[in-house]
Design a protein around this motif. Structure first.
Motif, PDB file in Angstrom:
ATOM      1  N   THR A  30       0.851  -1.100  -0.008  1.00 36.24           N
ATOM      2  CA  THR A  30      -0.061  -0.152  -0.170  1.00 36.24           C
ATOM      3  C   THR A  30       0.821   1.284   0.077  1.00 36.24           C
ATOM      4  OG1 THR A  30      -0.267   0.130   2.330  1.00 36.24           O
ATOM      5  CG2 THR A  30      -1.719  -1.310   1.302  1.00 36.24           C
ATOM      6  N   HIS A  31       0.248   2.343  -0.271  1.00 36.84           N
ATOM      7  CA  HIS A  31       0.977   3.609  -0.347  1.00 36.84           C
ATOM      8  C   HIS A  31       0.041   4.442   0.858  1.00 36.84           C
ATOM      9  CE1 HIS A  31       2.953   3.066  -4.172  1.00 36.84           C
ATOM     10  NE2 HIS A  31       1.844   2.781  -4.519  1.00 36.84           N
ATOM     11  N   PRO A  32       1.001   4.851   1.842  1.00 37.73           N
ATOM     12  CA  PRO A  32       0.396   5.850   2.935  1.00 37.73           C
ATOM     13  C   PRO A  32      -0.102   7.151   2.345  1.00 37.73           C
ATOM     14  CG  PRO A  32       2.918   6.062   2.837  1.00 37.73           C
ATOM     15  CD  PRO A  32       2.623   5.023   1.921  1.00 37.73           C
ATOM     16  N   PRO A  33      -1.106   7.626   2.876  1.00 36.41           N
ATOM     17  CA  PRO A  33      -1.839   8.719   2.672  1.00 36.41           C
ATOM     18  C   PRO A  33      -0.873  10.009   2.225  1.00 36.41           C
ATOM     19  CG  PRO A  33      -2.314   8.504   5.055  1.00 36.41           C
ATOM     20  CD  PRO A  33      -1.492   7.023   4.314  1.00 36.41           C
ATOM     21  N   PRO A  34      -1.352  11.075   1.646  1.00 36.21           N
ATOM     22  CA  PRO A  34      -0.467  12.081   1.456  1.00 36.21           C
ATOM     23  C   PRO A  34      -0.338  12.881   2.726  1.00 36.21           C
ATOM     24  CG  PRO A  34      -2.534  12.370   0.138  1.00 36.21           C
ATOM     25  CD  PRO A  34      -2.450  10.850   0.678  1.00 36.21           C
ATOM     26  N   GLN A  35       0.835  13.555   2.588  1.00 37.10           N
ATOM     27  CA  GLN A  35       0.992  14.347   3.919  1.00 37.10           C
ATOM     28  C   GLN A  35       1.222  16.017   3.490  1.00 37.10           C
ATOM     29  OE1 GLN A  35       0.774  13.116   7.260  1.00 37.10           O
ATOM     30  NE2 GLN A  35      -0.038  11.780   5.674  1.00 37.10           N
ATOM     31  N   PRO A  36       0.710  16.990   4.079  1.00 37.78           N
ATOM     32  CA  PRO A  36       0.920  18.306   3.672  1.00 37.78           C
ATOM     33  C   PRO A  36       2.332  18.670   3.566  1.00 37.78           C
ATOM     34  CG  PRO A  36       0.013  18.282   5.820  1.00 37.78           C
ATOM     35  CD  PRO A  36       0.084  16.992   5.294  1.00 37.78           C
ATOM     36  N   SER A  37       2.763  19.351   2.645  1.00 39.55           N
ATOM     37  CA  SER A  37       4.116  20.094   2.757  1.00 39.55           C
ATOM     38  C   SER A  37       4.292  21.250   3.735  1.00 39.55           C
ATOM     39  CB  SER A  37       4.660  20.358   1.274  1.00 39.55           C
ATOM     40  OG  SER A  37       3.689  21.439   0.789  1.00 39.55           O
ATOM     41  N   ALA A  38       5.500  21.575   3.920  1.00 40.76           N
ATOM     42  CA  ALA A  38       5.680  22.893   4.766  1.00 40.76           C
ATOM     43  C   ALA A  38       5.009  24.099   3.968  1.00 40.76           C
ATOM     44  CB  ALA A  38       7.390  22.947   5.121  1.00 40.76           C
ATOM     45  N   ALA A  39       4.765  24.101   2.933  1.00 43.52           N
ATOM     46  CA  ALA A  39       4.448  25.340   1.962  1.00 43.52           C
ATOM     47  C   ALA A  39       2.819  25.624   2.462  1.00 43.52           C
ATOM     48  CB  ALA A  39       4.589  25.134   0.568  1.00 43.52           C
ATOM     49  N   GLN A  40       2.227  24.389   3.042  1.00 43.35           N
ATOM     50  CA  GLN A  40       0.966  24.774   3.278  1.00 43.35           C
ATOM     51  C   GLN A  40       0.525  24.872   4.650  1.00 43.35           C
ATOM     52  OE1 GLN A  40      -0.784  24.814   0.460  1.00 43.35           O
ATOM     53  NE2 GLN A  40       1.103  24.128  -0.493  1.00 43.35           N
ATOM     54  N   ALA A  41       1.735  25.173   5.281  1.00 46.80           N
ATOM     55  CA  ALA A  41       1.391  25.741   6.725  1.00 46.80           C
ATOM     56  C   ALA A  41       1.263  27.011   6.890  1.00 46.80           C
ATOM     57  CB  ALA A  41       2.872  25.128   7.671  1.00 46.80           C
ATOM     58  N   HIS A  42       0.472  27.473   7.978  1.00 44.37           N
ATOM     59  CA  HIS A  42       0.484  28.871   8.494  1.00 44.37           C
ATOM     60  C   HIS A  42       1.958  29.474   8.399  1.00 44.37           C
ATOM     61  CE1 HIS A  42      -3.631  29.313   9.665  1.00 44.37           C
ATOM     62  NE2 HIS A  42      -3.634  28.302  10.566  1.00 44.37           N
ATOM     63  N   LEU A  43       1.996  30.723   7.711  1.00 43.30           N
ATOM     64  CA  LEU A  43       2.979  31.546   7.512  1.00 43.30           C
ATOM     65  C   LEU A  43       3.388  32.290   8.953  1.00 43.30           C
ATOM     66  CD1 LEU A  43       2.478  33.044   4.078  1.00 43.30           C
ATOM     67  CD2 LEU A  43       3.981  30.951   4.795  1.00 43.30           C
ATOM     68  N   GLY A  44       2.435  32.672   9.763  1.00 43.37           N
ATOM     69  CA  GLY A  44       2.413  33.648  10.770  1.00 43.37           C
ATOM     70  C   GLY A  44       2.188  32.875  12.246  1.00 43.37           C
ATOM     71  N   ARG A  45       2.274  33.365  13.333  1.00 42.99           N
ATOM     72  CA  ARG A  45       1.775  32.546  14.591  1.00 42.99           C
ATOM     73  C   ARG A  45       0.733  31.965  14.603  1.00 42.99           C
ATOM     74  NH1 ARG A  45       3.063  36.593  19.340  1.00 42.99           N
ATOM     75  NH2 ARG A  45       1.849  37.918  18.252  1.00 42.99           N
ATOM     76  N   ASP A  46      -0.393  32.924  14.106  1.00 43.32           N
ATOM     77  CA  ASP A  46      -1.719  32.317  14.343  1.00 43.32           C
ATOM     78  C   ASP A  46      -2.355  32.356  12.910  1.00 43.32           C
ATOM     79  OD1 ASP A  46      -1.711  32.116  16.938  1.00 43.32           O
ATOM     80  OD2 ASP A  46      -1.491  34.461  16.920  1.00 43.32           O
ATOM     81  N   ARG A  47      -2.196  33.498  12.192  1.00 44.25           N
ATOM     82  CA  ARG A  47      -3.181  33.634  11.006  1.00 44.25           C
ATOM     83  C   ARG A  47      -2.172  34.063   9.646  1.00 44.25           C
ATOM     84  NH1 ARG A  47      -5.786  30.991  13.514  1.00 44.25           N
ATOM     85  NH2 ARG A  47      -7.883  31.351  14.118  1.00 44.25           N
ATOM     86  N   ASP A  48      -2.452  33.613   8.573  1.00 44.12           N
ATOM     87  CA  ASP A  48      -1.742  33.955   7.573  1.00 44.12           C
ATOM     88  C   ASP A  48      -1.993  35.573   6.824  1.00 44.12           C
ATOM     89  OD1 ASP A  48      -0.403  31.797   7.588  1.00 44.12           O
ATOM     90  OD2 ASP A  48      -1.107  30.742   5.939  1.00 44.12           O
ATOM     91  N   GLY A  49      -3.017  36.103   7.257  1.00 41.09           N
ATOM     92  CA  GLY A  49      -3.757  37.137   6.738  1.00 41.09           C
ATOM     93  C   GLY A  49      -4.304  36.889   5.304  1.00 41.09           C
ATOM     94  N   SER A  50      -5.099  35.825   5.229  1.00 45.22           N
ATOM     95  CA  SER A  50      -5.544  35.357   3.941  1.00 45.22           C
ATOM     96  C   SER A  50      -6.012  36.384   2.791  1.00 45.22           C
ATOM     97  CB  SER A  50      -6.541  34.202   4.158  1.00 45.22           C
ATOM     98  OG  SER A  50      -7.344  33.905   2.968  1.00 45.22           O
ATOM     99  N   ALA A  51      -5.569  36.155   1.613  1.00 47.00           N
ATOM    100  CA  ALA A  51      -6.146  37.226   0.740  1.00 47.00           C
ATOM    101  C   ALA A  51      -7.767  37.066   0.366  1.00 47.00           C
ATOM    102  CB  ALA A  51      -5.447  36.774  -0.695  1.00 47.00           C
ATOM    103  N   HIS A  52      -8.241  35.940   0.988  1.00 48.31           N
ATOM    104  CA  HIS A  52      -9.643  35.921   0.725  1.00 48.31           C
ATOM    105  C   HIS A  52     -10.531  36.387   1.903  1.00 48.31           C
ATOM    106  CE1 HIS A  52      -9.047  32.996  -2.557  1.00 48.31           C
ATOM    107  NE2 HIS A  52      -7.982  32.499  -1.715  1.00 48.31           N
ATOM    108  N   SER A  53     -11.401  37.217   1.570  1.00 45.78           N
ATOM    109  CA  SER A  53     -12.057  38.139   2.600  1.00 45.78           C
ATOM    110  C   SER A  53     -13.073  36.965   3.097  1.00 45.78           C
ATOM    111  CB  SER A  53     -12.653  39.414   2.090  1.00 45.78           C
ATOM    112  OG  SER A  53     -13.475  39.114   1.015  1.00 45.78           O
ATOM    113  N   ALA A  54     -13.359  37.204   4.488  1.00 40.77           N
ATOM    114  CA  ALA A  54     -14.393  36.335   5.180  1.00 40.77           C
ATOM    115  C   ALA A  54     -15.766  36.896   4.621  1.00 40.77           C
ATOM    116  CB  ALA A  54     -14.255  36.651   6.634  1.00 40.77           C
TER     117      ALA A  54
END
Length: 210
Positions: A30-54
Motif C-alpha cells: 500500500t501507499h500511505p496517505p499524502p501529507q501536507p508540505s511545509a508550504a501549506q502551513a500557516h506563515l505567521g504565528r496564528d493567521r496568514d492574513g488570507s487574501a480571501h476575505s471572510a
C-alpha cells in the motif's frame, strides 16, 4: 442544544481514527496517505492574513454533507459527541465514506470554529479523508446545511501534528469569524500503534448559496 465548547475536547480527540488497519494488513503493498508540505502551513504565528476575505456569518444550522472537489470528497455528515474520556467520538469505521461533525459545538458557517473529522482508512482501504493531506491553500470546501444553504470555505493552511503535542487551542479555540477544521490521521506510521499524529485543515467562510 450545545452543552460544550470546542475547548472541552481533549488532545486525544481523533485517536480512534488512527489505527491504520489497512496499512497494517497490507504492509508494503500500500501507499500511505499524502501529507501536507511545509508550504501549506500557516506563515505567521496564528493567521496568514488570507487574501480571501471572510463572508458574513450564517445562522446556526446542522450540516448534512461535505464536498471537497479538489480531492473528490463528497460525503454525508453524522453528528458526533464526546466519549466518556472526553475525546471526540468517530463515525463507524465500516462506513468509509462517512464523516462526522461535533454537534455540541459550532455549526459550519456560523461564527466560531466548527469541527469535522473522518477516517483516513479502514481495514478495507482508503476512507473519506485519505487524501486530506493533499489539500492546498485556496482550495474550496463546501458544506450542505439543513436549512437548504451551502457554506463555502477556503483553505487557509494544512498542517500535521504529532499526537503527543497536539495544539488544542490553535485547532479548537474560539474564532471571531466562521471557521472550519477538518481532521484526520497522518504523520508517521507505526505497525504497533498506528498513525502518530493528525492532519488538520484550517479554513474560513468565504461564501454561501441556496
Amino acid at each position: 442544544m450545545r452543552r460544550f465548547g470546542n475547548t472541552a475536547i481533549a488532545g486525544v480527540t481523533v485517536v480512534a481514527l488512527c489505527s491504520g488497519a489497512w496499512l497494517l494488513r497490507s504492509g508494503a503493498e500500500t501507499h500511505p496517505p499524502p501529507q501536507p508540505s511545509a508550504a501549506q502551513a500557516h506563515l505567521g504565528r496564528d493567521r496568514d492574513g488570507s487574501a480571501h476575505s471572510a463572508a458574513p456569518a450564517l445562522p446556526p444550522s446542522p450540516p448534512d454533507r461535505i464536498r471537497i472537489p479538489s480531492i473528490r470528497v463528497d460525503a454525508p455528515l453524522t453528528g458526533l459527541g464526546l466519549t466518556r474520556t472526553g475525546s471526540l467520538d468517530v463515525p463507524p469505521a465500516e462506513q468509509k465514506n462517512l464523516a462526522g461533525w461535533y454537534e455540541a459545538g459550532t455549526t459550519p458557517g456560523e461564527t466560531g470554529t466548527a469541527i469535522v473529522a473522518g477516517h483516513v482508512d479502514n481495514a478495507d482501504g482508503p476512507a473519506v479523508f485519505y487524501a486530506l493531506g493533499a489539500l492546498k491553500k485556496g482550495d474550496a470546501i463546501e458544506v450542505d446545511r439543513r436549512d437548504g444553504g451551502v457554506a463555502v470555505f477556503t483553505v487557509d493552511a494544512v498542517e500535521v501534528y504529532k499526537a503527543t503535542g497536539f495544539p488544542d487551542a490553535k485547532v479548537y479555540g474560539a474564532a471571531a469569524r466562521p471557521e472550519l477544521r477538518v481532521i484526520t490521521c497522518g504523520g508517521g506510521y507505526s505497525p504497533a500503534t498506528g498513525y502518530q499524529g493528525n492532519v488538520v485543515v484550517f479554513a474560513h467562510l468565504t461564501g454561501s448559496s441556496r
